[in-house]
Structures are given as C-alpha cells and as structure tokens.
Design an enzyme around this catalytic site. Structure first.
Site, PDB file in Angstrom:
ATOM      1  CB  SER A  67     -16.423 -75.137  -7.219  1.00 50.39           C
ATOM      2  OG  SER A  67     -16.647 -76.432  -7.750  1.00 50.39           O
ATOM      3  CG  HIS A  72     -20.145 -75.133 -22.996  1.00 49.74           C
ATOM      4  ND1 HIS A  72     -18.953 -75.778 -23.187  1.00 49.74           N
ATOM      5  CD2 HIS A  72     -20.563 -75.470 -21.755  1.00 49.74           C
ATOM      6  CE1 HIS A  72     -18.671 -76.500 -22.109  1.00 49.74           C
ATOM      7  NE2 HIS A  72     -19.632 -76.334 -21.227  1.00 49.74           N
ATOM      8  CB  CYS A  87     -17.146 -75.407  -2.369  1.00 49.07           C
ATOM      9  SG  CYS A  87     -16.454 -75.619  -0.772  1.00 49.07           S
TER      10      CYS A  87
END
Length: 136
Positions: A67, A72, A87
C-alpha cells in the site's frame, strides 16, 4: 481491502535537523525503514520545501506493493506526521507495518507521540444495518 492503517503525530523531535529539513535524508530514511521489515517499495515521490539555503521541511510518499507510507515534516516546530497503510490480502503485513512505523518514530526521536491504529476493510460492528460506508 483488509489491512492495517497506522497514523502518528510526532512532537518536539530531538533528531538531527537534517531528518526534518532535508528531503534526501527523509527519502533515504523512509526507504530504509520500509525495506528492512519486508515491505516492498515500488515507487516514490519526495518534495523539498523552501530552498537549499533555507529548507522549510519535506514531504514524501513511498508506494508499497502492500500500500503506502506518507511522511510530512515541520522543522519550524520539530514535528512530523506519518501515515502507513498495509493491505493484508495475501499475507498479514501488520507486524512489518508496526516495525516500520516504530523505526520511523525512533529516527525522529519525538518527546511526544500521538499514535492511532485503524483496522481497514472490517465493517464497523456498531454501524446500523444497511449503513456501512454512509452512502445509499
């Protein structure tokens, strides 16, 4: 769709400044923490904010076969947000995701962490009958 979504907010990070304001360091760190526990990076995008002389943070995403990871940084407040989703279709990748997330958290050395785990693809048992997902 079944998987594990880890979200973390890191505050007052005590790491070296380069972890917060240098996109190359962020990229190297993200790729290393994903590859080590057995997750599979397949693509990536990273962006440096500010300039080489006055960096103002970085953002990056690693697309995983399992996935994604998104990170950030806010060097001005020594903060970081992490978003890691795996996943569990062909195998349970939860342990690898937790290990990668823990390694990222250790790399940034925060004084305070707010972390959440969300099981994805598991309908909420408390949802009203016929109302999974909120659309009709």
């Amino acid at each position: 769709m079944h998987g594990l979504h880890l979200i973390a907010e890191l505050y007052d990070c005590r790491c070296e400044a380069r972890f917060l304001d240098d996109v190359a360091t962020l990229q190297e760190t993200c790729l290393a923490v994903c590859s080590t526990p057995g997750l599979t990076p397949v693509a990536q995008a990273f962006h440096q904010f500010g300039s080489a002389r006055e960096p103002a943070g970085a953002t990056g995403a690693v697309i995983l076969a399992e996935s994604h990871l998104a990170v950030h940084t806010w060097p001005e407040v020594r903060a970081v947000t992490l978003d890691l989703y795996v996943c569990n279709f062909s195998q349970d990748n939860s342990a690898a995701a937790r290990l990668a997330c823990d390694r990222l958290i250790r790399a940034f050395a925060p004084c305070r962490v707010v972390q959440r785990e969300l099981a994805r693809g598991v309908p909420d048992a408390a949802a009203a009958p016929g109302r999974v997902g909120g659309s009709e």
